[in-house]
Design an enzyme around this catalytic site. Structure first.
Site: not given
Ligand code: PGA
Length: 251
Positions: A11, A13, A99, A101, A169, A175, A213
Site C-alpha cells: 500500500n 498510500k 483502511h 486512514e 491492521e 507506520g 510495520s
Molecule cells: P506500515 O503500513 O507497513 O507502514 O505500518 C501498513 C498499512 O497501513 O497498510
C-alpha cells in the site's frame, strides 16, 4: 488443512511521483519475471495518478495492481472519488476498502465500507477489507469485539474467498515501527477465522493478511503463523529490495 496461497500487498498510500512509482512497479515486475514461480500472489496499490501506467508496466507479470479506495456508487456526482468500475476499466484487479486512514481521515464507517466492498464485487474486483483496533481499544481489552464487529459489518453477505481478502491492521502498529507480537496477531487472526467460518461456506479459504510495520526482518515469523495468509505492507513496500524480501519470505 486448507491451502491458502499467500498474498503480499503493498500500500503505497500518498507516496511516489511518477518516475519513482513506475520504477518501483517495473522493478518488482522485473524481479518477478527473473524469479519465475513465486510462493505468493503479489499486489501493489499505487496512488490513483499512477494506476493506469502501473497496470501498463506490470502487464504480463505476476504483479497485480489495486486501488486504495473506491466509492460505493458506480457513477455520479461525487467530486474527487473513483468508482470501482473505473478501477476495473483500467485493469486494476483489487481495491483496498476501509483502511484505518480512510476510516480516520474520512470518517468511513463499517457500513460505508460494506457498500464499497459490494461495489468492488459488482465491478469484478477483489475487495481487501481492512479492520483493526486503536491503541485505546486494545488497552480497554476490546480488541476482539471491535475487530469482530468490523468484520461482521464490513463484509457483505456475498463475500467469498475469491472476491474478498481481510486485512487485520492494528492502528497502533501502522507506520509506527511497533509490530504486534506473534501472540497478539495469532489471537486476532484466529478470532477472524472463526467468524468467517461461522458465516461463510468457504470461510476457511479466505485470506487474512496482517499489516502494521511489516518489514523484511519480521515478515517470515508473522507469515509463519497458522492463520496469517499474507501481509499488507506500507512503508516497506516503497523500496523494491525491502518489498521483494518480504515476498521471498513466503517461499
Ligand atoms: P506500515 O503500513 O507497513 O507502514 O505500518 C501498513 C498499512 O497501513 O497498510
Amino acid at each position: 488443512m486448507t491451502q491458502r496461497r499467500p498474498l503480499i500487498a503493498g500500500n503505497w498510500k500518498m507516496n511516489c511521483l511518477r518516475a519513482d512509482g513506475l520504477a518501483l512497479a517495473s522493478g518488482l515486475a522485473a524481479k518477478a519475471a527473473e524469479k519465475g514461480s513465486l510462493g505468493c500472489d503479489v499486489l501493489v496499490c499505487p496512488p490513483a495518478t499512477l494506476l493506469s501506467e502501473a497496470v501498463g508496466v506490470t502487464k504480463g507479470s505476476a504483479v497485480s495492481i489495486g486501488g486504495q479506495d473506491c466509492h460505493a456508487a458506480m457513477s455520479g456526482a461525487h467530486t474527487g472519488d473513483l468508482a470501482a468500475t473505473m478501477l476495473a476499466d483500467i485493469g486494476a484487479e483489487y481495491v483496498l476498502v476501509g483502511h484505518s486512514e480512510r476510516r480516520a481521515d474520512h470518517g468511513e464507517s463499517s457500513t460505508d465500507i460494506r457498500k464499497k466492498a459490494l461495489s468492488a464485487h459488482d465491478a469484478g474486483l477483489v475487495a481487501v477489507v481492512c479492520v483493526g483496533e486503536t491503541e485505546e481499544e486494545r488497552d480497554l481489552g476490546a480488541t476482539l469485539p471491535v475487530v469482530n464487529g468490523q468484520v461482521a459489518v464490513s463484509l457483505p453477505d456475498g463475500a467469498t474467498a475469491k472476491n474478498t481478502v481481510v486485512a487485520y491492521e492494528p492502528v497502533w502498529a501502522i507506520g509506527t515501527g511497533r509490530t504486534a507480537s506473534v501472540e497478539e496477531v495469532a489471537e486476532v487472526h484466529s478470532a477472524i477465522r472463526a467468524e468467517l467460518v461461522a458465516r461463510f461456506d468457504d470461510g476457511d479459504q479466505f485470506r487474512i493478511l496482517y499489516g502494521g510495520s511489516v518489514k523484511p526482518s519480521n515478515a517470515a515469523e508473522l507469515l509463519g503463523l497458522a492463520d496469517v495468509d499474507g501481509a499488507l505492507v506500507g512503508g516497506a513496500s516503497l523500496k523494491v529490495e525491502d518489498f521483494w524480501q518480504i515476498i521471498e519470505s513466503c517461499a
